[in-house]
Write a protein that holds these residues in place. Structure first.
Motif, PDB file in Angstrom:
ATOM      1  N   SER A  10      17.739   6.108  34.964  1.00 17.28           N
ATOM      2  CA  SER A  10      17.384   4.870  34.266  1.00 17.28           C
ATOM      3  C   SER A  10      16.252   5.115  33.268  1.00 17.28           C
ATOM      4  CB  SER A  10      16.957   3.792  35.269  1.00 17.28           C
ATOM      5  OG  SER A  10      18.026   3.441  36.111  1.00 17.28           O
ATOM      6  N   GLU A  13      17.620   6.604  30.110  1.00 12.84           N
ATOM      7  CA  GLU A  13      18.317   5.586  29.319  1.00 12.84           C
ATOM      8  C   GLU A  13      17.320   4.737  28.533  1.00 12.84           C
ATOM      9  OE1 GLU A  13      21.525   1.908  29.882  1.00 12.84           O
ATOM     10  OE2 GLU A  13      20.764   3.000  31.625  1.00 12.84           O
ATOM     11  N   GLY A  54      25.001  -0.923  23.995  1.00 11.73           N
ATOM     12  CA  GLY A  54      25.530  -0.465  25.280  1.00 11.73           C
ATOM     13  C   GLY A  54      25.770   1.031  25.332  1.00 11.73           C
ATOM     14  N   LYS A  56      26.419   4.199  28.579  1.00 10.98           N
ATOM     15  CA  LYS A  56      25.694   4.638  29.768  1.00 10.98           C
ATOM     16  C   LYS A  56      24.711   5.772  29.492  1.00 10.98           C
ATOM     17  CE  LYS A  56      29.669   5.208  31.980  1.00 10.98           C
ATOM     18  NZ  LYS A  56      30.638   4.446  31.189  1.00 10.98           N
ATOM     19  N   ARG A  57      24.807   6.394  28.306  1.00 10.15           N
ATOM     20  CA  ARG A  57      23.916   7.483  27.904  1.00 10.15           C
ATOM     21  C   ARG A  57      23.977   8.673  28.854  1.00 10.15           C
ATOM     22  NH1 ARG A  57      23.928   5.180  23.104  1.00 10.15           N
ATOM     23  NH2 ARG A  57      22.572   3.358  22.894  1.00 10.15           N
ATOM     24  N   MET A  58      25.139   8.907  29.449  1.00  3.42           N
ATOM     25  CA  MET A  58      25.238  10.020  30.391  1.00  3.42           C
ATOM     26  C   MET A  58      25.085  11.371  29.702  1.00  3.42           C
ATOM     27  SD  MET A  58      25.235   9.139  33.460  1.00  3.42           S
ATOM     28  CE  MET A  58      25.535  10.778  34.114  1.00  3.42           C
ATOM     29  N   ARG A 106      32.388  -2.158  23.042  1.00  7.17           N
ATOM     30  CA  ARG A 106      31.119  -2.461  23.688  1.00  7.17           C
ATOM     31  C   ARG A 106      30.712  -3.929  23.517  1.00  7.17           C
ATOM     32  NH1 ARG A 106      27.416   2.794  21.885  1.00  7.17           N
ATOM     33  NH2 ARG A 106      28.263   4.284  23.393  1.00  7.17           N
ATOM     34  N   SER A 351      31.188  10.493  39.411  1.00  8.89           N
ATOM     35  CA  SER A 351      32.183  10.180  38.382  1.00  8.89           C
ATOM     36  C   SER A 351      33.461   9.632  38.980  1.00  8.89           C
ATOM     37  CB  SER A 351      32.478  11.446  37.557  1.00  8.89           C
ATOM     38  OG  SER A 351      33.473  11.207  36.594  1.00  8.89           O
ATOM     39  N   ARG A 354      32.852   5.823  40.399  1.00 10.28           N
ATOM     40  CA  ARG A 354      32.384   4.728  39.562  1.00 10.28           C
ATOM     41  C   ARG A 354      33.453   3.650  39.391  1.00 10.28           C
ATOM     42  NH1 ARG A 354      34.369   5.538  34.258  1.00 10.28           N
ATOM     43  NH2 ARG A 354      35.242   7.618  33.984  1.00 10.28           N
TER      44      ARG A 354
END
Length: 356
Positions: A10, A13, A54, A56-58, A106, A351, A354
């Motif tokens: 978090s 992100e 938006g 998830k910025r993974m 998004r 993964s 989710r």
């Protein structure tokens, strides 16, 4: 994942969203567009809105966790690398939505549909401006690396990683379209598409960039990094395909059945067609590629899949793939920091589990 890891994720992100906003705030000055141009600022506004809306910025998470494999100390170059991977993602979203004729992305209008609304009487201009917006995002993703405050050798290596990732992604887009011309693409074709279109720029490149920024030489571990990225990418694509038919639309924030309506020979469609009888096949094939396919028809296809055990088969395939990726990451313990290795061991199963 533990609460500590989730807090760290978090934090990445939040950090990156602030960084990305600041980047776009200063971009118009640094771009050097002609003062008379009205279309250039509009293009930047659309790229900004899409980029900040938006995600998830993974990729950013993977980048930072890859650096943590080597050191827990602050690492120069991660800001530029993070901007680069997300700008390349923005490029992909713009072009994906054009290729798929998608009206939304998004929770807002796609870049293509924003231009279509802006120029209703000039469809060719709308198409051209969309292509150029995506191209600009790609160029910017490389430019931020050219300006990165890191040693020249590291900068050059980072640019090579992203250039290769971009080229692989384009090939992935081509073979993704080609896949849907085949009546029944085999599993290896599906795996290859997932690898080229997604895994190489979403998993492998952030891993390589993070290691480079931390002073490691990822080329020494090319084979195992590629295998890990490939397996995680396949897991992720399988999960996306699974959720598209068997997911909860209210949780995902988008309707199910998109791949069916678009005629995509996804992992789900492939498993489904292999499991049905002749009567059920006619129902599935009638829906496949029908953009006006009713919600009730999608529900009927879903019910056929559930009756034939498709969700269970796909979950088993995903879990097997995730376990293989975890095994690859476990082999890094003798070389890199154990805490960071643990993250990469847990990532594949996250993964798989989710819900969106």
């Amino acid at each position: 994942m533990t609460e500590q890891v989730l807090d760290r994720v978090s934090g990445y992100e939040r950090w990156f969203n602030t960084l990305f906003e600041e980047y776009f705030d200063t971009l118009s000055v640094g771009l050097g567009a002609p003062s008379f141009s009205r279309f250039t600022p509009e293009c930047l506004r659309l790229l900004r809105e899409l980029s900040l809306r938006g995600g998830k910025r993974m990729r950013v998470v993977l980048l930072h966790e890859a650096a943590r494999l080597v050191t827990e100390e602050p690492v120069e170059g991660l800001e530029a690398a993070a901007l680069s991977v997300e700008l390349l993602q923005t490029h992909g979203l713009v072009h994906d939505d054009l290729i798929d004729d998608s009206p939304t992305r998004r929770g807002g209008p796609s870049t293509y549909y924003a231009y279509r609304e802006r120029f209703p009487a000039r469809p060719q201009a709308a198409l051209g401006l969309t292509v150029l917006a995506g191209d600009l995002a790609l160029a910017l993703s490389l430019r931020v690396l050219l300006e990165a405050k890191v040693p020249v050798a590291v900068r050059q290596a980072m640019i090579e990683v992203q250039t290769r990732a971009a080229a692989d992604t384009f090939v992935g887009q081509i073979v993704d379209l080609e896949r849907d011309f085949a009546a029944a693409p085999g599993e290896e074709v599906l795996h290859c598409v997932a690898d080229y279109k997604s895994a190489r720029y979403s998993v492998l490149a952030p891993l390589q960039l993070g290691l480079l920024a931390a002073g490691e030489q990822p080329a020494l571990f090319e084979k195992e990094l590629r295998e890990y990225a490939r397996l995680v990418g396949i897991c992720g694509q399988m999960r996306d395909d699974y959720l598209d038919l068997f997911g909860d639309a209210s949780v995902m924030g988008k309707p199910t059945g998109t791949d069916i309506r678009d005629g995509k020979h996804s992992y789900t469609v492939s498993v489904l067609l292999a499991a049905v009888d002749d009567a059920e096949r006619r129902v599935v094939e009638a829906a496949l590629g029908d953009p006006s396919c009713l919600t009730e028809t999608i529900a009927a296809v879903r019910e056929i899949g559930e009756r034939r055990g498709v969700p269970g088969r796909m979950q088993a395939d995903m879990r097997r793939c995730a376990e293989q990726a975890t095994e690859v990451a476990a082999g890094w313990r003798s070389r890199w920091r154990e805490e960071a290795v643990t993250f990469f061991e847990h990532l594949p199963l996250w993964s798989v589990n989710r819900t969106r």
